[in-house]
Write a protein that holds these residues in place. Sequence first.
Motif, PDB file in Angstrom:
ATOM      1  N   TYR A   2     -22.075  12.690  -3.174  1.00 53.86           N
ATOM      2  CA  TYR A   2     -21.814  11.281  -2.261  1.00 53.86           C
ATOM      3  C   TYR A   2     -23.182  11.319  -1.568  1.00 53.86           C
ATOM      4  O   TYR A   2     -23.255  10.365  -0.976  1.00 53.86           O
ATOM      5  N   SER A   3     -24.294  12.202  -1.527  1.00 54.37           N
ATOM      6  CA  SER A   3     -25.273  12.028  -0.835  1.00 54.37           C
ATOM      7  C   SER A   3     -26.203  10.660  -1.077  1.00 54.37           C
ATOM      8  O   SER A   3     -26.440  10.195  -0.107  1.00 54.37           O
ATOM      9  N   ASN A   4     -26.257  10.291  -2.483  1.00 56.08           N
ATOM     10  CA  ASN A   4     -27.123   9.329  -2.645  1.00 56.08           C
ATOM     11  C   ASN A   4     -26.257   8.063  -2.013  1.00 56.08           C
ATOM     12  O   ASN A   4     -27.034   7.174  -1.379  1.00 56.08           O
ATOM     13  N   PHE A   5     -24.812   8.101  -2.067  1.00 50.03           N
ATOM     14  CA  PHE A   5     -24.289   6.864  -1.429  1.00 50.03           C
ATOM     15  C   PHE A   5     -24.383   6.781  -0.039  1.00 50.03           C
ATOM     16  O   PHE A   5     -24.588   5.719   0.707  1.00 50.03           O
ATOM     17  N   PHE A   6     -24.450   7.944   0.621  1.00 48.47           N
ATOM     18  CA  PHE A   6     -24.303   8.063   2.262  1.00 48.47           C
ATOM     19  C   PHE A   6     -25.858   7.725   2.668  1.00 48.47           C
ATOM     20  O   PHE A   6     -25.908   6.957   3.532  1.00 48.47           O
ATOM     21  N   SER A   7     -26.831   8.004   2.023  1.00 49.27           N
ATOM     22  CA  SER A   7     -28.187   7.725   2.151  1.00 49.27           C
ATOM     23  C   SER A   7     -28.288   6.301   2.007  1.00 49.27           C
ATOM     24  O   SER A   7     -29.227   5.886   2.714  1.00 49.27           O
ATOM     25  N   SER A   8     -27.893   5.634   1.195  1.00 50.97           N
ATOM     26  CA  SER A   8     -28.137   4.175   0.988  1.00 50.97           C
ATOM     27  C   SER A   8     -27.489   3.602   2.243  1.00 50.97           C
ATOM     28  O   SER A   8     -27.637   2.094   2.320  1.00 50.97           O
ATOM     29  N   MET A   9     -26.525   4.005   2.764  1.00 49.43           N
ATOM     30  CA  MET A   9     -25.726   3.508   3.791  1.00 49.43           C
ATOM     31  C   MET A   9     -26.605   3.282   5.212  1.00 49.43           C
ATOM     32  O   MET A   9     -26.137   2.573   5.829  1.00 49.43           O
ATOM     33  N   LEU A  10     -27.475   4.507   5.454  1.00 47.67           N
ATOM     34  CA  LEU A  10     -27.956   4.476   6.691  1.00 47.67           C
ATOM     35  C   LEU A  10     -28.860   3.433   6.947  1.00 47.67           C
ATOM     36  O   LEU A  10     -28.792   2.649   8.143  1.00 47.67           O
ATOM     37  N   PRO A  11     -29.585   2.772   6.114  1.00 49.61           N
ATOM     38  CA  PRO A  11     -30.369   1.392   6.591  1.00 49.61           C
ATOM     39  C   PRO A  11     -29.445   0.259   6.867  1.00 49.61           C
ATOM     40  O   PRO A  11     -29.917  -0.286   7.900  1.00 49.61           O
ATOM     41  N   LEU A  78     -20.518   3.037  15.572  1.00 50.47           N
ATOM     42  CA  LEU A  78     -21.776   3.194  14.570  1.00 50.47           C
ATOM     43  C   LEU A  78     -22.772   4.217  14.556  1.00 50.47           C
ATOM     44  O   LEU A  78     -22.941   4.998  13.629  1.00 50.47           O
ATOM     45  N   LYS A  79     -23.172   4.582  16.086  1.00 47.25           N
ATOM     46  CA  LYS A  79     -23.872   5.609  16.117  1.00 47.25           C
ATOM     47  C   LYS A  79     -23.180   6.922  15.617  1.00 47.25           C
ATOM     48  O   LYS A  79     -23.918   7.865  15.186  1.00 47.25           O
ATOM     49  N   GLU A  80     -22.064   7.051  15.981  1.00 45.19           N
ATOM     50  CA  GLU A  80     -21.151   8.309  15.510  1.00 45.19           C
ATOM     51  C   GLU A  80     -21.209   8.494  14.235  1.00 45.19           C
ATOM     52  O   GLU A  80     -21.229   9.518  13.421  1.00 45.19           O
ATOM     53  N   GLU A  81     -20.853   7.165  13.589  1.00 46.13           N
ATOM     54  CA  GLU A  81     -21.127   7.311  11.880  1.00 46.13           C
ATOM     55  C   GLU A  81     -22.439   7.639  11.357  1.00 46.13           C
ATOM     56  O   GLU A  81     -22.588   8.292  10.511  1.00 46.13           O
ATOM     57  N   VAL A  82     -23.411   7.109  11.930  1.00 43.08           N
ATOM     58  CA  VAL A  82     -24.903   7.663  11.611  1.00 43.08           C
ATOM     59  C   VAL A  82     -24.981   9.256  11.746  1.00 43.08           C
ATOM     60  O   VAL A  82     -25.338  10.010  10.740  1.00 43.08           O
ATOM     61  N   ASN A  83     -24.686   9.701  12.844  1.00 40.22           N
ATOM     62  CA  ASN A  83     -24.745  10.964  13.058  1.00 40.22           C
ATOM     63  C   ASN A  83     -23.960  11.791  12.182  1.00 40.22           C
ATOM     64  O   ASN A  83     -24.392  13.057  11.747  1.00 40.22           O
ATOM     65  N   ALA A  84     -22.675  11.270  11.791  1.00 45.76           N
ATOM     66  CA  ALA A  84     -21.944  12.068  10.770  1.00 45.76           C
ATOM     67  C   ALA A  84     -22.442  12.293   9.539  1.00 45.76           C
ATOM     68  O   ALA A  84     -22.612  13.050   8.721  1.00 45.76           O
ATOM     69  N   GLU A 249     -18.047  -0.138  -4.113  1.00 44.04           N
ATOM     70  CA  GLU A 249     -18.912   1.284  -4.164  1.00 44.04           C
ATOM     71  C   GLU A 249     -18.141   2.700  -3.494  1.00 44.04           C
ATOM     72  O   GLU A 249     -18.259   3.653  -4.308  1.00 44.04           O
ATOM     73  N   GLU A 250     -17.460   2.411  -2.579  1.00 37.70           N
ATOM     74  CA  GLU A 250     -16.720   3.536  -2.176  1.00 37.70           C
ATOM     75  C   GLU A 250     -15.557   3.971  -2.925  1.00 37.70           C
ATOM     76  O   GLU A 250     -15.405   5.067  -3.118  1.00 37.70           O
TER      77      GLU A 250
END
Length: 256
Positions: A2-11, A78-84, A249-250
């Motif tokens: 799931y790394s690519n998916f989570f990376s795409s979520m960061l922006p 949202l910040k907690e989600e980014v940190n996770a 996508e999820e």
Amino acid sequence: MYSNFFSSMLPLLNKKISALEQQINSYPDGYLSLERNGPYVKWFHRTSKKRTYIPKKNYQFAQQLILKNHLMAKLEDLKEEVNAIHSYLQYHNKPSKQEQFFSNSLYRDLYLKTEKSLSDHLQEWSAAPYNSNPRHPENKTIKTISGNLVRSKSEALIEQSLITNGIPYRYECLLEVENLKLYPDFTTRHRLTGKVIIWEHLGMMDNPQYVHTSFNKIEHLIRAGFIPGENLILTFESKNNPLTPLIIEETIARYY
């Protein structure tokens, strides 16, 4: 996986955070604190330096602060989600089990031969003609990126994501179950295993008759061995809760 998916979520998440921070800055300094005093509730304006009582006549000021409180809570989520996500990506910086698998040429060579054989089979399966749903062709009014006609914008979004992710599929392909002819929305195949996965999208959950008919169809699919959460995907939608590309996508990340 799931790394690519989570990376795409960061922006996207960082963009939402910036927008929220700008919105919060437009409100008065501090936040609202509510304290119960017997049968009454007192309002206080809190800042880093002091706490000030807000009389009920300043109701509009209290309203501004309570709206800000909600935005601040949303921002923290949202910040907690980014940190996770950062924690997850940091953990997965080490070679994955799949990368370790492919680093061994003995396993890799045999796997690639097997995968090529399966890939060829799935391409042939996708391109082969099949019996599609003949019912109400006049309702197929939405043209997809592949040129197919489907019955809803949500189905078009699902098809687009299947194509983008390289997932073989058939739209409304005949499936005979207990002498019944069913036409699942999407019959798909797992790219690595070839497993058949049915995707049913229930797009009118605020229509009782539609729900009744759809659940009857799902019951027959279950009897045929398609289990929700395993090889039967169910997505839902109503007027107030539309299907989004993110949900699609999820779902793909989970099942494929």
